[in-house]
Write an enzyme that holds these catalytic residues in place. Structure first.
Site, mmCIF file in Angstrom:
data_model
loop_
_atom_site.group_PDB
_atom_site.id
_atom_site.type_symbol
_atom_site.label_atom_id
_atom_site.label_comp_id
_atom_site.label_asym_id
_atom_site.label_seq_id
_atom_site.Cartn_x
_atom_site.Cartn_y
_atom_site.Cartn_z
ATOM 1 N N LYS A 185 0.852 -1.290 -0.140
ATOM 2 C CA LYS A 185 -0.012 0.112 -0.006
ATOM 3 C C LYS A 185 0.970 1.207 -0.044
ATOM 4 O O LYS A 185 1.983 1.147 0.534
ATOM 5 C CB LYS A 185 -0.863 0.105 1.263
ATOM 6 C CG LYS A 185 -1.879 1.241 1.075
ATOM 7 C CD LYS A 185 -2.695 1.097 2.799
ATOM 8 C CE LYS A 185 -3.284 2.699 2.772
ATOM 9 N NZ LYS A 185 -4.212 2.573 3.925
ATOM 10 N N GLU A 230 -9.456 11.055 12.096
ATOM 11 C CA GLU A 230 -8.677 9.880 12.752
ATOM 12 C C GLU A 230 -8.024 10.392 13.760
ATOM 13 O O GLU A 230 -7.092 11.380 13.999
ATOM 14 C CB GLU A 230 -7.889 9.638 11.527
ATOM 15 C CG GLU A 230 -6.897 8.283 11.764
ATOM 16 C CD GLU A 230 -6.769 7.600 10.131
ATOM 17 O OE1 GLU A 230 -6.302 6.614 10.536
ATOM 18 O OE2 GLU A 230 -7.086 7.989 9.406
ATOM 19 N N GLU A 279 -7.251 -2.419 2.078
ATOM 20 C CA GLU A 279 -6.574 -1.202 2.436
ATOM 21 C C GLU A 279 -6.821 -1.085 3.937
ATOM 22 O O GLU A 279 -5.740 -0.583 4.746
ATOM 23 C CB GLU A 279 -7.174 -0.171 1.521
ATOM 24 C CG GLU A 279 -6.567 1.196 1.922
ATOM 25 C CD GLU A 279 -7.115 2.475 1.231
ATOM 26 O OE1 GLU A 279 -7.181 3.503 1.775
ATOM 27 O OE2 GLU A 279 -7.834 2.208 0.243
ATOM 28 N N GLU A 419 -11.606 10.963 -5.316
ATOM 29 C CA GLU A 419 -11.487 10.763 -3.927
ATOM 30 C C GLU A 419 -10.507 12.054 -3.289
ATOM 31 O O GLU A 419 -11.215 12.329 -2.132
ATOM 32 C CB GLU A 419 -10.885 9.294 -3.303
ATOM 33 C CG GLU A 419 -10.906 9.074 -1.842
ATOM 34 C CD GLU A 419 -10.329 7.778 -1.304
ATOM 35 O OE1 GLU A 419 -9.629 7.841 -0.546
ATOM 36 O OE2 GLU A 419 -10.617 6.949 -2.283
#
Length: 435
Positions: A185, A230, A279, A419
């Protein structure tokens, strides 16, 4: 090193019943960490520390430990966020020219549930430290209420250091490297710049974000502003918590089946996506592996849940850990922030290789974007989010916005570009701009 930090923390009942700390987000230079109606709002500066390079966290931790240990604080409240407190923002990369910083406010208002407090801090050996001095200092700061602004036809959005074409090319190159097996990733980001016809109203932006994104943590530290979903690490009395996000679905492009609710749609498309689950799994494994050496017990969701925000849905997992292992000292929130940053959610996996590839492909210095932002107190408690959904105020009329996406082998350049626009949306709307 500053002179001895002195201060006082007193109960503070002068908090509005409905708006809470939002009533204190009235100055463009406010320091803040707010979620729903709780958190911290700071004014002024008693002391500051800055550092760059690979030792930036350790240098800041050492400075704060010295200041906090020597501080003389009369604390009539107690608990996390009271007494000596510093707000902080750290550069994402050790190679960044951006100065990481800790700032001790002169005045701090805190709210946690029904408990409110007021703290006054100073390094001036001649300053009076009392409840009356704290109240007078706060009143002085609140006299300078910032003006708001309306959207202007002269406001415009221009490309940043990474154009749309450059970003698509970086994603293509990243997917190729993943397909060759070099890594699993990679997170790639880009920027855009808002050029405003009149000075930005930072306090107004913060209030807009805090009201619209109540499940996020709205932050402001020295020109870095935003509302992050987050939580990198929170420490409260030797218990650490984190919220990991990876996997995103734009709410502006919904294609529901007949009779399908928004929640069911998000569950089917996001939670049911092998790409998004992959992911997310990489991100949660990255965080827990880095946190594990500091814990005696740790729990996390067996399956991620769908977090609903006004602009997007995310796959999310909450992690809780009891700190302390092997009888050694319990790490502070700032020390843990260093230990777990950067996670795969904002860098990639394996981390060291992903970081090097970001520097090769991304084409910009992220500065504080995707770095830890938050606060710490003298007891080691604190909250450090990841500086996402945010921007840096570079001048009164120039604001640089950042957004990034997790790239895996199934990623496509156009989807990842779209995105980024979904992730720019919170700041664009708060500034009165359209992407």
């Amino acid at each position: 090193m500053p002179d001895t930090l002195r201060g006082i923390t007193i109960p503070w009942a002068a908090l509005p019943d409905t708006a809470g700390l939002l009533e204190y987000l009235v100055r463009d230079d406010v320091l803040c960490w707010v979620r729903r109606d709780g958190g911290l709002a700071g004014f002024g500066e008693a002391a500051r520390f800055t550092a760059t390079g690979p030792e930036r966290f350790r240098a800041a931790s050492a400075w704060w430990r010295t200041v906090a240990t020597g501080a003389r604080i009369e604390n009539h409240v107690g608990g996390p966020g009271t007494g000596a407190v510093a707000f902080g923002s750290f550069a994402f990369s050790w190679t960044s020219r951006h100065a990481s910083r800790l700032i001790i406010p002169s005045v701090l208002v805190g709210l946690d549930g029904g408990r409110g407090w007021l703290t006054y801090l100073t390094c001036d050996p001649d300053a009076e430290v009392s409840a009356a001095a704290a109240e007078a200092a706060l009143a002085g700061w609140l006299e300078g209420v910032a003006a708001g602004r309306a959207a202007d036809d002269g406001d415009r959005l221009v490309p940043g250091q990474v154009s749309e074409e450059d970003y698509r090319a970086a994603v293509t190159a990243g997917v190729e490297r993943i397909a060759r097996g070099e890594l699993s990733k990679l997170v790639l980001a880009r920027d855009v710049v808002a050029e405003l016809a009149s000075p930005v109203a930072t306090a107004q932006v913060l209030r807009e974000l805090a009201v619209r994104y109540q499940d996020c943590w709205t932050y402001a530290v020295d020109g870095l502003v935003g509302s992050t979903p987050e939580m990198l690490i929170k420490v409260d009395n030797n218990v650490a918590r984190a919220r990991v996000l990876a996997g995103t679905l734009d709410r502006a492009n919904i294609r529901k089946r007949d009779g399908e609710s928004d929640a069911d749609y998000a569950q089917r498309v996001l939670a049911g996506s092998e790409k998004q689950q992959h992911e997310h799994e990489i991100a949660i494994d990255s965080l827990t592996a880095k946190l594990e050496p500091y814990t005696s017990a740790m729990t996390s969701h067996s399956e991620p849940f769908v977090l609903q925000l006004p602009n997007v849905w995310h796959l999310a997992s909450d992690v809780t850990a009891e700190l302390g292992r092997g009888g050694g000292p319990v790490p502070s929130s700032l020390e843990l922030a260093e230990a777990v940053h950067p996670t795969a959610a904002v860098c990639g996996s394996p981390t060291e290789l992903a970081g090097a590839l970001i520097r090769e492909l991304e084409g910009m210095d992220r500065g504080p974007y995707a770095g830890p932002v938050g606060w710490t107190d003298g007891a080691g408690n604190g909250e450090w989010g990841i500086a996402l959904r945010g921007a840096v105020v570079e001048s009164p009329t120039r604001v640089r916005l950042y957004a990034g996406c997790g790239i895996v082998e199934a990623s496509t350049p156009e989807a990842e570009l779209a995105e980024t626009w979904a992730k720019f949306r919170p700041m664009l709307e708060a500034l009165g701009l359209r992407g």
